[in-house]
Write a protein that holds these residues in place. Structure first.
Motif, PDB file in Angstrom:
ATOM      1  N   TYR A  90       8.833   2.852   1.049  1.00  0.00           N
ATOM      2  CA  TYR A  90       9.329   4.206   0.806  1.00  0.00           C
ATOM      3  C   TYR A  90       9.904   4.748   2.108  1.00  0.00           C
ATOM      4  CZ  TYR A  90       6.525   3.812  -3.426  1.00  0.00           C
ATOM      5  OH  TYR A  90       5.996   3.385  -4.615  1.00  0.00           O
ATOM      6  N   GLY A  91      11.103   5.371   2.015  1.00  0.00           N
ATOM      7  CA  GLY A  91      11.762   5.909   3.192  1.00  0.00           C
ATOM      8  C   GLY A  91      11.888   7.414   3.130  1.00  0.00           C
ATOM      9  N   ASN A  92      12.242   7.997   4.279  1.00  0.00           N
ATOM     10  CA  ASN A  92      12.295   9.456   4.372  1.00  0.00           C
ATOM     11  C   ASN A  92      13.714  10.001   4.256  1.00  0.00           C
ATOM     12  OD1 ASN A  92      13.316   8.589   6.788  1.00  0.00           O
ATOM     13  ND2 ASN A  92      11.681   9.471   8.049  1.00  0.00           N
ATOM     14  N   ARG A  93      14.616   9.208   3.699  1.00  0.00           N
ATOM     15  CA  ARG A  93      15.970   9.682   3.449  1.00  0.00           C
ATOM     16  C   ARG A  93      16.509   9.027   2.183  1.00  0.00           C
ATOM     17  NH1 ARG A  93      20.541   6.977   7.033  1.00  0.00           N
ATOM     18  NH2 ARG A  93      21.658   7.812   5.241  1.00  0.00           N
ATOM     19  N   ALA A  94      17.321   9.766   1.437  1.00  0.00           N
ATOM     20  CA  ALA A  94      17.947   9.202   0.256  1.00  0.00           C
ATOM     21  C   ALA A  94      18.973   8.155   0.691  1.00  0.00           C
ATOM     22  CB  ALA A  94      18.625  10.297  -0.572  1.00  0.00           C
ATOM     23  N   GLU A  95      18.981   7.003   0.037  1.00  0.00           N
ATOM     24  CA  GLU A  95      19.898   5.923   0.385  1.00  0.00           C
ATOM     25  C   GLU A  95      20.422   5.252  -0.869  1.00  0.00           C
ATOM     26  OE1 GLU A  95      18.770   3.145   3.532  1.00  0.00           O
ATOM     27  OE2 GLU A  95      16.959   4.336   3.842  1.00  0.00           O
ATOM     28  N   HIS A  96      21.660   4.811  -0.813  1.00  0.00           N
ATOM     29  CA  HIS A  96      22.226   4.052  -1.920  1.00  0.00           C
ATOM     30  C   HIS A  96      21.724   2.609  -1.844  1.00  0.00           C
ATOM     31  CE1 HIS A  96      24.761   7.300  -3.249  1.00  0.00           C
ATOM     32  NE2 HIS A  96      25.225   7.464  -2.020  1.00  0.00           N
ATOM     33  N   PRO A  97      21.617   1.947  -3.002  1.00  0.00           N
ATOM     34  CA  PRO A  97      21.122   0.563  -3.005  1.00  0.00           C
ATOM     35  C   PRO A  97      21.891  -0.327  -2.036  1.00  0.00           C
ATOM     36  CG  PRO A  97      21.248   1.409  -5.242  1.00  0.00           C
ATOM     37  CD  PRO A  97      21.879   2.457  -4.353  1.00  0.00           C
ATOM     38  N   GLU A  98      21.155  -1.122  -1.306  1.00  0.00           N
ATOM     39  CA  GLU A  98      21.724  -2.014  -0.303  1.00  0.00           C
ATOM     40  C   GLU A  98      21.223  -3.424  -0.582  1.00  0.00           C
ATOM     41  OE1 GLU A  98      23.520  -3.966   2.323  1.00  0.00           O
ATOM     42  OE2 GLU A  98      23.921  -1.788   2.309  1.00  0.00           O
ATOM     43  N   ARG A 118      -1.902  -0.779   2.258  1.00  0.00           N
ATOM     44  CA  ARG A 118      -0.902   0.296   2.389  1.00  0.00           C
ATOM     45  C   ARG A 118      -0.780   0.670   3.862  1.00  0.00           C
ATOM     46  NH1 ARG A 118      -2.911   3.910  -1.022  1.00  0.00           N
ATOM     47  NH2 ARG A 118      -1.418   3.509  -2.706  1.00  0.00           N
ATOM     48  N   HIS A 119       0.449   0.721   4.348  1.00  0.00           N
ATOM     49  CA  HIS A 119       0.731   1.208   5.702  1.00  0.00           C
ATOM     50  C   HIS A 119       1.341   2.591   5.597  1.00  0.00           C
ATOM     51  CE1 HIS A 119       2.156   1.399   9.857  1.00  0.00           C
ATOM     52  NE2 HIS A 119       3.287   1.868   9.353  1.00  0.00           N
ATOM     53  N   THR A 120       0.861   3.515   6.420  1.00  0.00           N
ATOM     54  CA  THR A 120       1.367   4.889   6.422  1.00  0.00           C
ATOM     55  C   THR A 120       1.736   5.281   7.843  1.00  0.00           C
ATOM     56  OG1 THR A 120      -0.158   5.417   4.609  1.00  0.00           O
ATOM     57  CG2 THR A 120       0.867   7.262   5.747  1.00  0.00           C
ATOM     58  N   ALA A 121       2.908   5.872   7.998  1.00  0.00           N
ATOM     59  CA  ALA A 121       3.345   6.305   9.326  1.00  0.00           C
ATOM     60  C   ALA A 121       2.391   7.351   9.882  1.00  0.00           C
ATOM     61  CB  ALA A 121       4.759   6.871   9.249  1.00  0.00           C
ATOM     62  N   PRO A 122       2.174   7.370  11.197  1.00  0.00           N
ATOM     63  CA  PRO A 122       1.275   8.361  11.801  1.00  0.00           C
ATOM     64  C   PRO A 122       1.701   9.784  11.441  1.00  0.00           C
ATOM     65  CG  PRO A 122       1.882   6.673  13.399  1.00  0.00           C
ATOM     66  CD  PRO A 122       2.735   6.445  12.188  1.00  0.00           C
ATOM     67  N   PRO A 125       8.210   4.652   6.329  1.00  0.00           N
ATOM     68  CA  PRO A 125       7.020   5.497   6.465  1.00  0.00           C
ATOM     69  C   PRO A 125       5.836   5.023   5.626  1.00  0.00           C
ATOM     70  CG  PRO A 125       8.981   6.844   6.184  1.00  0.00           C
ATOM     71  CD  PRO A 125       9.404   5.435   5.923  1.00  0.00           C
ATOM     72  N   VAL A 126       6.132   4.404   4.461  1.00  0.00           N
ATOM     73  CA  VAL A 126       5.062   3.890   3.607  1.00  0.00           C
ATOM     74  C   VAL A 126       5.460   2.505   3.114  1.00  0.00           C
ATOM     75  CG1 VAL A 126       3.715   4.207   1.484  1.00  0.00           C
ATOM     76  CG2 VAL A 126       4.383   6.204   2.841  1.00  0.00           C
ATOM     77  N   ALA A 127       4.543   1.552   3.225  1.00  0.00           N
ATOM     78  CA  ALA A 127       4.745   0.206   2.675  1.00  0.00           C
ATOM     79  C   ALA A 127       3.469  -0.181   1.932  1.00  0.00           C
ATOM     80  CB  ALA A 127       5.049  -0.794   3.779  1.00  0.00           C
ATOM     81  N   GLU A 128       3.626  -0.762   0.742  1.00  0.00           N
ATOM     82  CA  GLU A 128       2.473  -1.086  -0.100  1.00  0.00           C
ATOM     83  C   GLU A 128       2.612  -2.498  -0.676  1.00  0.00           C
ATOM     84  OE1 GLU A 128       1.627   3.323  -2.069  1.00  0.00           O
ATOM     85  OE2 GLU A 128       2.908   1.890  -3.134  1.00  0.00           O
ATOM     86  N   LEU A 129       1.480  -3.170  -0.823  1.00  0.00           N
ATOM     87  CA  LEU A 129       1.434  -4.446  -1.534  1.00  0.00           C
ATOM     88  C   LEU A 129       0.476  -4.303  -2.706  1.00  0.00           C
ATOM     89  CD1 LEU A 129       2.206  -7.395  -1.866  1.00  0.00           C
ATOM     90  CD2 LEU A 129       0.365  -8.004  -0.284  1.00  0.00           C
TER      91      LEU A 129
END
Length: 542
Positions: A269-277, A193-197, A174-178
């Motif tokens: 940044y994501g919209n769900r909690a996730e364990h490190p991958e 910065r990219h933001t989901a619609p 949903p969000v990506a930043e440099l």
């Protein structure tokens, strides 16, 4: 209640004899009755969907994990299966969309089977969250989009925009930043910065951070990847709390390396909690490496341009600031020699003053060049002691009384007495002389110069500003302000003399004191320089 040997079931009715197998399986397992009521739910299902076994068992599966728009179709399908209708879905791998307890949707692969038990028909669903695997499968598309974007972009900003767009669109972040380092201001800046619609970032959308602050600042400062599995639980940064409030739950950042050092941070940044991958960190690090290589190439190209520009500016310096005083000295000396027998004392004194003035210009130039050489070799000597900055500023201002009066300039001082700090008084006097003489030089007749200084007790530093109503710095040239031999086009057009070395040396002295100097924002004509100097001596090794 079931025994611990069959922990996946919700009641004493045991379907088959899975024992501990399903309990320890990595794949989510769900058992339901034809009505859709959940009667089996293993620990992997708890991790996948967010509901504890006690919360899930006895409830309608559609209400738990099926998106609202698909629930009617799901229930209708169960009715057909229970009535003996076509069973094409049984034994087939299905790619579907599920909903987590926290409300976010995610892709799954599902295998559905049915068995006839003593209690009746039971449907068994084996579910795999395919979020990570789908991202990995999309990496080739992301890599291609990033390569194409970096190749086609004409500027840093355009290239950065293509990178974050590729991450956001192709990998569903949903969000990506440099973020890139601004070494002159000692900050990192979000250049894209990219933001989901439909996602409103609000206060989350910082554009600048100090190193060590927030995910981007921490990744940049520590120069290693960081994964925040659950922003709701993160207490290390106010930005994490803001992110959680707008529905962002996981954050991943990797450093951007180039030229042998860390240049910034790439964060998603994501919209769900996730364990490190580890796989995703590796993929993001690959993208960051591409960005770093691009920046290094661009920096090399800009360095070539800058070297050519520096050469031209140095030649201009030699032509105007070295050749002109020498020409004056040569011509005046020849005149003195020719007319020595006819000149009275006043005439001789005027010629001597002319020679002395040009000699002084040459002395200043040579001193600046020597300071520049010491600066670039790392040997700019500082001899700090307990001193008073207020006294230094007032003395420097006093020595400019004549030039101020000659141009009708007003000098306003807001400098407390005393203003103690631990510093090299001679070098700080050099800073004061450079800034004040520049203000006088570049301010038209009748203008105003304002100097303020004050102690910030919280940060234990002195803030010192020098503001003038002069010709100012063109907006497009502000980033070159502290480069050697640089002179503003506004000064060159007005034929105002200068070496382009004073500010370079000034910054070296200030930074040698562990301070900073920046060009402040200015409303209207003029220039503002803002300096910050620590009051106390730095700790050993800092």
């Amino acid at each position: 209640m079931p025994s611990r040997s069959a922990p996946v079931y919700c009641s004493g009715t045991v379907v088959g004899d899975p024992g501990q197998v399903l309990a320890v399986a990595l794949q989510a397992y769900i058992a339901i009755e034809p009505t859709g009521r959940v009667i089996g739910w293993n620990p992997a299902a708890e991790n996948t969907f967010g509901y504890r076994r006690g919360e899930a068992c006895g409830r309608d599966l559609a209400d738990l994990i099926i998106p609202a728009r698909l629930r009617d179709a799901h229930r209708a399908g169960l009715v057909r299966l229970a009535a003996g209708g076509p069973a094409r879905v049984l034994g087939q791998a299905l790619s579907l969309v599920a909903v987590h307890q926290d409300g976010h949707e995610f892709p799954i692969d599902l295998m559905l089977t049915a068995t006839d038990e003593s209690c009746g028909t039971v449907f068994h669903a084996f579910v795999t969250d395919t979020t990570v695997s789908r991202r990995v499968s999309r990496y080739a598309a992301v890599e291609s989009a990033v390569n194409r974007g970096l190749a086609e972009a004409g500027t840093y900003a355009a290239a950065a925009g293509r990178v974050v767009e590729a991450l956001g669109v192709h990998m569903d972040w949903p969000v990506a930043e440099l973020w890139l380092a601004d070494t002159e201001r000692r900050l990192i800046t979000c250049i894209a910065r990219h933001t989901a619609p439909g996602l409103r970032l609000g206060a989350f959308a910082f554009t600048e951070l100090e190193p060590g602050v927030g995910l981007p600042g921490t990744v940049y400062q520590q120069s290693r990847p960081r994964w925040i599995p659950d922003l709701v639980a993160d207490r290390t940064s106010p930005r994490s709390r803001i992110a959680a409030a707008i529905g962002l739950h996981v954050a991943v950042g990797v450093p951007v390396h180039g030229g042998g050092h860390t240049q910034g941070a790439l964060c998603v940044y994501g919209n769900r909690a996730e364990h490190p991958e580890e796989t995703l960190i590796t993929l993001l690090s690959g993208i960051a490496a591409q960005v770093g290589q691009y920046l290094e190439r661009r920096r090399a190209e800009e360095l070539d341009i800058e070297l050519a520009r520096t050469k031209d500016e140095f030649l201009a310096l030699v032509t105007h600031e070295l050749r002109n005083p020498l020409a004056v000295i040569t011509a005046t000396t020849a005149l003195f020699d020719e007319e020595i027998g006819t000149l009275d004392d006043d005439g001789q004194r005027k010629l001597v003053h002319t020679i002395a003035g040009s000699s002084q210009r040459l002395t200043v130039l040579v001193d600046d060049l020597l300071d520049l050489a010491r600066l670039e070799s790392g040997h700019l000597a500082l001899h700090p002691t307990h001193t008073d900055l207020g006294h230094i500023i007032r003395d420097a201002a006093q020595d400019l009384t004549g030039p101020l009066a000659g141009k009708g300039l007003t000098l306003i001082l807001h400098v407390p007495d005393p203003l103690p700090l631990y510093a090299d008084p001679d070098r700080l006097r050099q800073v004061a002389d450079n800034l004040l003489s520049n203000a006088v030089k570049y301010t038209p007749d009748g203008g105003t110069i304002t100097v303020t200084a004050a102690i910030d007790a919280v940060h234990e530093e002195i803030t010192w500003t020098v503001t003038d109503t002069g010709i100012g710095i063109p907006a497009g040239e502000r980033h070159r302000m502290f480069r050697r031999f640089y002179r503003a086009s506004s000064a060159i057009d007005r034929r105002i003399p200068g070496t382009g070395l004073g500010l370079v040396i000034t910054r070296a002295i200030v930074e040698g004191h562990h301070g900073s100097i920046t060009l402040g924002d200015q409303i209207g004509p003029g220039t503002t320089f803002r300096l910050r100097l620590p009051v106390k001596a730095p700790l050993a090794g800092s």
